[in-house]
Design a protein around this motif. Structure first.
Motif, PDB file in Angstrom:
ATOM      1  N   ILE A  50      18.027   5.377   4.332  1.00  0.00           N
ATOM      2  CA  ILE A  50      18.400   6.541   3.521  1.00  0.00           C
ATOM      3  C   ILE A  50      17.299   6.862   2.509  1.00  0.00           C
ATOM      4  N   THR A  51      17.260   8.120   2.125  1.00  0.00           N
ATOM      5  CA  THR A  51      16.252   8.612   1.178  1.00  0.00           C
ATOM      6  C   THR A  51      16.960   9.494   0.163  1.00  0.00           C
ATOM      7  N   SER A  52      17.049   9.032  -1.076  1.00  0.00           N
ATOM      8  CA  SER A  52      17.793   9.790  -2.091  1.00  0.00           C
ATOM      9  C   SER A  52      17.126   9.581  -3.449  1.00  0.00           C
ATOM     10  N   ASN A  63      15.923  13.151  -1.515  1.00  0.00           N
ATOM     11  CA  ASN A  63      15.388  13.272  -0.168  1.00  0.00           C
ATOM     12  C   ASN A  63      14.117  14.129  -0.123  1.00  0.00           C
ATOM     13  N   ASN A  64      13.262  13.794   0.806  1.00  0.00           N
ATOM     14  CA  ASN A  64      12.161  14.663   1.206  1.00  0.00           C
ATOM     15  C   ASN A  64      12.479  15.072   2.642  1.00  0.00           C
ATOM     16  N   PRO A  65      12.746  16.285   2.977  1.00  0.00           N
ATOM     17  CA  PRO A  65      12.301  17.526   2.345  1.00  0.00           C
ATOM     18  C   PRO A  65      13.331  18.269   1.486  1.00  0.00           C
ATOM     19  N   SER A 115      16.497   1.530   1.766  1.00  0.00           N
ATOM     20  CA  SER A 115      16.676   2.616   0.805  1.00  0.00           C
ATOM     21  C   SER A 115      15.286   3.006   0.300  1.00  0.00           C
ATOM     22  N   ASP A 116      14.825   4.151   0.782  1.00  0.00           N
ATOM     23  CA  ASP A 116      13.479   4.612   0.421  1.00  0.00           C
ATOM     24  C   ASP A 116      13.622   5.409  -0.881  1.00  0.00           C
ATOM     25  N   ASP A 117      13.333   4.740  -1.985  1.00  0.00           N
ATOM     26  CA  ASP A 117      13.673   5.283  -3.312  1.00  0.00           C
ATOM     27  C   ASP A 117      12.468   5.862  -4.057  1.00  0.00           C
ATOM     28  N   VAL A 118      11.507   6.418  -3.324  1.00  0.00           N
ATOM     29  CA  VAL A 118      10.259   6.836  -3.982  1.00  0.00           C
ATOM     30  C   VAL A 118      10.444   7.943  -5.021  1.00  0.00           C
ATOM     31  N   TYR A 119      11.572   8.672  -4.922  1.00  0.00           N
ATOM     32  CA  TYR A 119      11.799   9.753  -5.897  1.00  0.00           C
ATOM     33  C   TYR A 119      12.852   9.376  -6.945  1.00  0.00           C
ATOM     34  N   SER A 120      13.189   8.103  -7.044  1.00  0.00           N
ATOM     35  CA  SER A 120      14.319   7.722  -7.918  1.00  0.00           C
ATOM     36  C   SER A 120      14.041   7.972  -9.402  1.00  0.00           C
ATOM     37  N   TRP A 174      -3.825   6.111  -5.394  1.00  0.00           N
ATOM     38  CA  TRP A 174      -4.073   4.718  -5.751  1.00  0.00           C
ATOM     39  C   TRP A 174      -3.488   3.754  -4.727  1.00  0.00           C
ATOM     40  N   ARG A 175      -2.513   4.237  -4.020  1.00  0.00           N
ATOM     41  CA  ARG A 175      -1.851   3.493  -2.956  1.00  0.00           C
ATOM     42  C   ARG A 175      -1.213   2.199  -3.466  1.00  0.00           C
ATOM     43  N   VAL A 176      -0.301   2.349  -4.388  1.00  0.00           N
ATOM     44  CA  VAL A 176       0.449   1.177  -4.860  1.00  0.00           C
ATOM     45  C   VAL A 176       1.947   1.475  -4.764  1.00  0.00           C
ATOM     46  N   MET A 227      14.582  14.660   7.576  1.00  0.00           N
ATOM     47  CA  MET A 227      14.013  13.417   7.059  1.00  0.00           C
ATOM     48  C   MET A 227      12.492  13.506   6.908  1.00  0.00           C
ATOM     49  N   TYR A 228      11.967  12.552   6.163  1.00  0.00           N
ATOM     50  CA  TYR A 228      10.519  12.421   5.940  1.00  0.00           C
ATOM     51  C   TYR A 228       9.818  12.126   7.266  1.00  0.00           C
ATOM     52  N   VAL A 229       8.638  12.731   7.453  1.00  0.00           N
ATOM     53  CA  VAL A 229       7.982  12.733   8.771  1.00  0.00           C
ATOM     54  C   VAL A 229       7.460  11.373   9.258  1.00  0.00           C
ATOM     55  N   ASN A 271       0.861  -1.181   0.000  1.00  0.00           N
ATOM     56  CA  ASN A 271       0.000   0.000   0.000  1.00  0.00           C
ATOM     57  C   ASN A 271       0.900   1.235   0.000  1.00  0.00           C
ATOM     58  N   GLY A 272       1.400   1.581  -1.166  1.00  0.00           N
ATOM     59  CA  GLY A 272       2.343   2.692  -1.291  1.00  0.00           C
ATOM     60  C   GLY A 272       3.650   2.353  -0.598  1.00  0.00           C
ATOM     61  N   ALA A 273       4.570   3.312  -0.654  1.00  0.00           N
ATOM     62  CA  ALA A 273       5.831   3.121   0.063  1.00  0.00           C
ATOM     63  C   ALA A 273       5.586   3.174   1.569  1.00  0.00           C
ATOM     64  N   THR A 274       4.490   3.813   1.964  1.00  0.00           N
ATOM     65  CA  THR A 274       4.191   3.917   3.400  1.00  0.00           C
ATOM     66  C   THR A 274       4.094   2.536   4.034  1.00  0.00           C
ATOM     67  N   GLU A 275       3.307   1.671   3.403  1.00  0.00           N
ATOM     68  CA  GLU A 275       3.194   0.324   3.985  1.00  0.00           C
ATOM     69  C   GLU A 275       4.448  -0.491   3.719  1.00  0.00           C
ATOM     70  N   GLN A 322       9.579   1.338  -2.660  1.00  0.00           N
ATOM     71  CA  GLN A 322       9.256   2.066  -3.887  1.00  0.00           C
ATOM     72  C   GLN A 322       7.771   2.403  -3.943  1.00  0.00           C
ATOM     73  N   SER A 323       7.456   3.289  -4.865  1.00  0.00           N
ATOM     74  CA  SER A 323       6.067   3.741  -4.958  1.00  0.00           C
ATOM     75  C   SER A 323       5.744   4.207  -6.367  1.00  0.00           C
ATOM     76  N   LEU A 324       4.480   4.025  -6.756  1.00  0.00           N
ATOM     77  CA  LEU A 324       4.032   4.590  -8.027  1.00  0.00           C
ATOM     78  C   LEU A 324       3.447   5.989  -7.828  1.00  0.00           C
ATOM     79  N   SER A 325       3.369   6.402  -6.554  1.00  0.00           N
ATOM     80  CA  SER A 325       2.705   7.675  -6.230  1.00  0.00           C
ATOM     81  C   SER A 325       3.284   8.867  -6.978  1.00  0.00           C
ATOM     82  N   LYS A 326       4.605   9.042  -6.871  1.00  0.00           N
ATOM     83  CA  LYS A 326       5.216  10.289  -7.360  1.00  0.00           C
ATOM     84  C   LYS A 326       5.505  10.245  -8.861  1.00  0.00           C
ATOM     85  N   PRO A 327       6.138   9.174  -9.375  1.00  0.00           N
ATOM     86  CA  PRO A 327       6.496   9.229 -10.804  1.00  0.00           C
ATOM     87  C   PRO A 327       5.297   9.170 -11.742  1.00  0.00           C
TER      88      PRO A 327
HETATM   89  C1  LIG Z   1      10.424   9.950   1.238  1.00  0.00           C
HETATM   90  C2  LIG Z   1       9.052   9.403   1.166  1.00  0.00           C
HETATM   91  N1  LIG Z   1       8.850   8.107   1.415  1.00  0.00           N
HETATM   92  C3  LIG Z   1       7.620   7.560   1.364  1.00  0.00           C
HETATM   93  C4  LIG Z   1       6.517   8.323   1.040  1.00  0.00           C
HETATM   94  C5  LIG Z   1       5.165   7.667   0.989  1.00  0.00           C
HETATM   95  O1  LIG Z   1       4.744   7.489  -0.301  1.00  0.00           O
HETATM   96  P1  LIG Z   1       3.462   6.621  -0.716  1.00  0.00           P
HETATM   97  O2  LIG Z   1       2.479   7.549  -1.311  1.00  0.00           O
HETATM   98  O3  LIG Z   1       3.969   5.650  -1.720  1.00  0.00           O
HETATM   99  O4  LIG Z   1       2.966   5.935   0.499  1.00  0.00           O
HETATM  100  C6  LIG Z   1       6.669   9.682   0.766  1.00  0.00           C
HETATM  101  C7  LIG Z   1       5.508  10.534   0.467  1.00  0.00           C
HETATM  102  O5  LIG Z   1       5.552  11.736   0.484  1.00  0.00           O
HETATM  103  C8  LIG Z   1       7.973  10.240   0.823  1.00  0.00           C
HETATM  104  O6  LIG Z   1       8.186  11.532   0.571  1.00  0.00           O
END
Ligand SMILES: Cc1ncc(COP(=O)(O)O)c(C=O)c1O
Length: 384
Positions: A166-168, A170-172, A198-203, A239-241, A121-123, A95-99, A228-233
């Motif tokens: 790590i997040t690269s 990075n958010n924020p 490695s939280d690569d959601v912005y890769s 959709w939460r994938v 770092m991301y909250v 369920n997204g990168a969150t889960e 990984q996540s389909l959210s951002k790209p």
């Molecule tokens: C660094 C980082 N990781 C994970 C997430 C969560 O993304 P998702 O929508 O895939 O749950 C976000 C969302 O803002 C993010 O910025």
């Protein structure tokens, strides 16, 4: 009965980002730089795939770790796009990168474990780690150009350290980790037998050819977990994938946690995700790249200090000179100048604010004009 709930959960507060975003929405005419999501809508082909799947009654429980077809498509996608060598059984649809993050952390963490994370770092990382009765150990990077100082990282490692996250990009901050930072994470993880998440959601949202990913290092395979996540790209936040990539024994353990947490991901959304992976969304990255250039240049003209971001859609300028907390700065900006940003304190840095430039070009230009006006006024006031 509130006093009977998990004390860890009792300490949770509403995300500061949401709080600011909600107030921003209620202010007429505000330019909203708070939201960390693409302003684009999901591609029509992806929506059509979901509609068709619904019509075909793809509404039953999916297999817990995801549809085999999608897991295979992800493995192929990662091979073709990122040269990653994962077999489909090593992919878990989440369920997204969150889960993906929550299931991974819950799988590896024991009570009392420590997780080192470069800060800002991301909250969401902190609360997830706390619920596992583990401890987040922030590694301050603000004095190191938002990169990882190998000596500072090693100093934080104790017998309780279980993982480095790590997040690269990075958010924020939007920054990408350089070779030296990645080499430090890799070497120390091996030396002290640590996991790396490695939280690569912005890769897929990167503006330079110099981007390196830790997952290219085969010697890390048994300790590396990629989220990984389909959210951002693909502009698919709703959709939460997302997915996890991990070496088979670890992937199997995470898959069990995932099965008990969420059972599986909405079947027709997984079918839509198959279509997303076939969609070329590089134009979105190109448009963020252009806006990064515009916004970064504007901040430089304002005389603000800001590490130039090479990915995602955030800028994280310093506001130290104004001698205000980041919350006070953002409240003033939002209420008096009608430009909403997120206070850096929510990410662990009170001398900065986060600007999300995932907004239209017109809003970006107008929001930056308002910010410039505020800065001019503050400086004028200071010099009186
Ligand atoms: C660094 C980082 N990781 C994970 C997430 C969560 O993304 P998702 O929508 O895939 O749950 C976000 C969302 O803002 C993010 O910025």
């Amino acid at each position: 009965m509130l006093n009977r709930i998990n004390p860890q959960v009792r300490t949770f507060k509403q995300s500061g980002i949401r709080k600011f975003a909600n107030e921003a929405k209620s202010i007429l005419g505000v330019i909203n730089f708070t939201i960390g999501e693409p302003e684009f809508n999901t591609d029509e082909r992806i929506k059509e795939a979901a509609i068709l799947a619904l019509r075909n009654n793809e509404t039953h429980y999916p297999p817990n770790p995801g549809l085999e077809e999608l897991r295979r498509a992800v493995a192929l996608f990662e091979r073709d796009h990122n040269k990653l060598d994962y077999v489909w059984e090593e992919v878990i649809i989440t369920n997204g990168a969150t889960e993906a993050l929550a299931a991974s952390l819950m799988t590896i963490l024991d009570a009392g474990d420590e997780v080192i994370i470069p800060s800002p770092m991301y909250v969401s990382y902190g609360p997830m780690i706390e619920v596992c009765k583990a401890k987040l150990i922030p590694l301050n990077t603000t004095n190191y150009n938002l990169q990882i100082d190998p000596a500072a990282l090693e100093k934080l490692i104790t017998l309780k350290t279980k993982a480095i996250l790590i997040t690269s990009p990075n958010n924020p901050t939007g920054t990408i980790l350089d070779r030296r930072s990645l080499a430090a994470v890799s070497a120390l993880a091996k030396k002290y037998d640590l996991f790396i998440i490695s939280d690569d959601v912005y890769s897929q949202l990167v503006f330079t050819k110099d981007y390196e990913m830790l997952c290219h290092d085969e010697s890390l395979r048994d300790r590396l977990i990629v989220t990984q996540s389909l959210s951002k790209p693909y502009a698919m936040t709703g959709w939460r994938v997302g997915y996890v990539l991990a070496d088979l024994p670890i992937a199997r353990a995470i898959a069990l946690m995932h099965a008990y947490l969420v059972a599986g991901i909405t079947t027709f959304n997984q079918i839509a995700a198959l279509e997303a992976l076939k969609t070329d969304s590089t134009w979105m990255c190109d448009s963020y790249h252009k806006r990064r250039d515009l916004a970064y240049e504007a901040l430089m003209e304002m005389g603000l200090t800001c590490v130039k971001p090479e990915g995602a859609f955030y800028l994280f300028p310093e506001i130290r000179e104004f001698k205000m907390s980041s919350e006070d700065f953002c409240i003033k900006a939002m209420r008096e100048y009608k430009v909403a940003m997120v206070p850096g304190i929510y990410f662990g840095a009170d001398h900065n604010v986060r600007i999300s430039y995932a907004v239209s070009d017109e809003d970006l230009t107008e929001g930056l004009r308002r910010l410039k006006q505020m800065i001019l006024d503050l400086r004028k006031h200071d010099s009186i």
